[in-house]
Design an enzyme around this catalytic site. Structure first.
Site, short mmCIF file in Angstrom:
data_model
loop_
_atom_site.label_atom_id
_atom_site.label_comp_id
_atom_site.label_asym_id
_atom_site.label_seq_id
_atom_site.Cartn_x
_atom_site.Cartn_y
_atom_site.Cartn_z
N ASP A 119 1.01 -1.25 0.05
CA ASP A 119 -0.25 -0.12 -0.01
C ASP A 119 0.75 1.51 -0.42
O ASP A 119 1.75 1.62 -0.70
CB ASP A 119 -0.81 0.45 1.46
CG ASP A 119 -1.98 1.03 1.32
OD1 ASP A 119 -2.77 0.46 0.27
OD2 ASP A 119 -2.23 1.81 1.19
N TRP A 120 0.72 2.47 1.41
CA TRP A 120 1.44 3.28 0.99
C TRP A 120 2.69 2.87 0.79
O TRP A 120 3.49 4.00 1.10
CB TRP A 120 0.93 4.55 2.29
CG TRP A 120 0.18 5.47 1.30
CD1 TRP A 120 -1.53 5.50 0.68
CD2 TRP A 120 0.65 6.85 0.39
NE1 TRP A 120 -1.39 6.47 0.28
CE2 TRP A 120 -0.12 7.44 -0.02
CE3 TRP A 120 2.24 7.19 0.64
CZ2 TRP A 120 0.49 8.32 -0.70
CZ3 TRP A 120 2.25 8.33 -0.16
CH2 TRP A 120 1.40 8.97 -1.19
N TRP A 160 -12.77 5.46 -3.31
CA TRP A 160 -12.14 5.58 -1.76
C TRP A 160 -11.80 6.71 -1.31
O TRP A 160 -11.78 7.27 -0.52
CB TRP A 160 -10.97 4.16 -1.50
CG TRP A 160 -10.11 5.19 -0.48
CD1 TRP A 160 -8.64 5.08 -1.35
CD2 TRP A 160 -10.11 4.16 0.59
NE1 TRP A 160 -8.30 4.81 0.18
CE2 TRP A 160 -8.72 4.56 1.17
CE3 TRP A 160 -11.24 4.80 1.52
CZ2 TRP A 160 -8.80 4.84 2.39
CZ3 TRP A 160 -10.78 4.70 2.36
CH2 TRP A 160 -9.58 5.11 2.93
N ASP A 246 -7.17 -8.32 -4.31
CA ASP A 246 -7.15 -6.97 -3.80
C ASP A 246 -7.39 -6.27 -5.13
O ASP A 246 -6.46 -6.02 -6.18
CB ASP A 246 -5.63 -6.68 -3.56
CG ASP A 246 -5.44 -4.83 -3.46
OD1 ASP A 246 -6.58 -4.68 -3.05
OD2 ASP A 246 -4.45 -4.76 -3.26
N HIS A 275 -6.74 -6.79 0.48
CA HIS A 275 -6.08 -5.80 0.69
C HIS A 275 -4.22 -6.16 1.93
O HIS A 275 -3.24 -5.69 0.88
CB HIS A 275 -6.62 -4.65 -0.24
CG HIS A 275 -5.65 -2.74 -0.28
ND1 HIS A 275 -4.89 -3.00 -1.13
CD2 HIS A 275 -4.85 -2.26 1.00
CE1 HIS A 275 -4.00 -1.74 -0.51
NE2 HIS A 275 -4.10 -1.93 0.52
#
Length: 295
Positions: A119-120, A160, A246, A275
């Site tokens: 992710d980030w 989102w 995901d 995810h």
């Protein structure tokens, strides 16, 4: 900048999180928390979380990687976990997160790093490795990417992004649960909510979606394109282990395998889960890290 600090008592008796807290100041008055387990002399494995989680996400992966002989460091990004939290969304930018993370790496003097990111954690970690390749020995990416704003963005991400910015309701543990295939326990949900005792504490979590480059003229796009130029010359090991469930990052593993030379011949894997594959397949994810570090 007004800085909030979550009280330590909110983190008391977290399930499966016995790790001693460590803190470093990464900017004046801004403290960053991190887990640091294993021998200080061992090869460092850096586990970077994403949105809206914290180092708790890696709780089931840290012990086996340490037991395999490695030093595991899992920081809480600024605005998350036990780290300090600037109170305004405007206090956060892609570059500020890069600067805070770089200050943390520099202060600890980390070298020969195995990067594990999702992710980030991937938006920050992949760019960090591209800009400072001499500090990193290999990269392992699960459900992550380095966007430049030149790609088509899935509709689900636009939804989102709008929710994060405009919704008066921003339930952290529910968001983590939506991205996890298995059902989290009440105690686990409480652990994900623990860093955020008020809406003000959630500014960093709300900021992240809108900091993802989705246009070619985004403030971070030029730097991320430059990072891709470096990644296209990356010949050290580059391993992907995405999950099969995901919708946001699906296909990103094959995209990186095509563009990054170090991905050739690596044991890329697809794990079962959503995810947050650290919640759905922690043992398998940890084994991939250990095997990659030993080769």
């Amino acid at each position: 900048m007004r800085i909030l600090r979550t009280e330590e008592q909110r983190f008391a008796q977290l399930p499966d999180f016995p790790f001693e807290p460590h803190y470093l100041e990464v900017a004046p008055g801004l403290r960053m928390h991190y887990v640091d387990e294993g021998s200080p002399e061992a090869e460092p494995v850096l586990m970077l979380h994403g949105e809206p989680s914290w180092s708790y996400l890696y709780r089931h992966m840290i012990p086996p990687v340490v037991e395999a002989g490695f030093r595991v460091l899992a920081p809480d990004l600024v605005g998350f976990g036990k780290s300090d939290k600037p109170a305004s969304i405007e206090d956060y930018s892609y570059q500020s997160h890069m600067d805070w993370l770089k200050a943390w790496i520099d202060e600890l003097g980390l070298e020969n790093i195995t990067l594990v990111c999702q992710d980030w954690g991937s938006l920050l970690g992949l760019r960090m490795a591209a800009e400072h390749p001499e500090r990193f020995s290999r990269i392992i990416v699960g459900n992550g990417m380095l966007p430049t704003g030149d790609e088509k963005v899935p509709t689900v991400f636009h939804l989102w992004r709008g929710f994060a910015v405009y919704s008066p309701w921003f339930p952290i543990s529910r968001i983590v649960q939506i991205g996890t295939a298995r059902t989290l326990t009440d105690a686990e949900c409480a652990a994900y909510d623990a860093p955020f005792p008020s809406s003000e504490h959630k500014a960093g979590a709300r900021a992240f979606p809108r900091l993802v480059p989705i246009r070619p003229d985004d403030p971070a796009s030029e730097a991320n394109r430059a990072a891709w130029v470096a990644l296209e010359k990356w010949t050290k090991p580059f391993v992907t282990c995405f999950s099969n469930g995901d919708p946001v990052t699906r296909g990103g593993d094959r995209y990186m395998q095509r563009r990054i030379p170090g991905a050739q011949g690596q044991p890329h894997t697809t794990l079962r889960g959503g995810h947050f594959l650290q919640e759905d397949a922690p043992e398998d994810f940890a084994r991939i890290i250990i095997d990659a570090c030993r080769h």
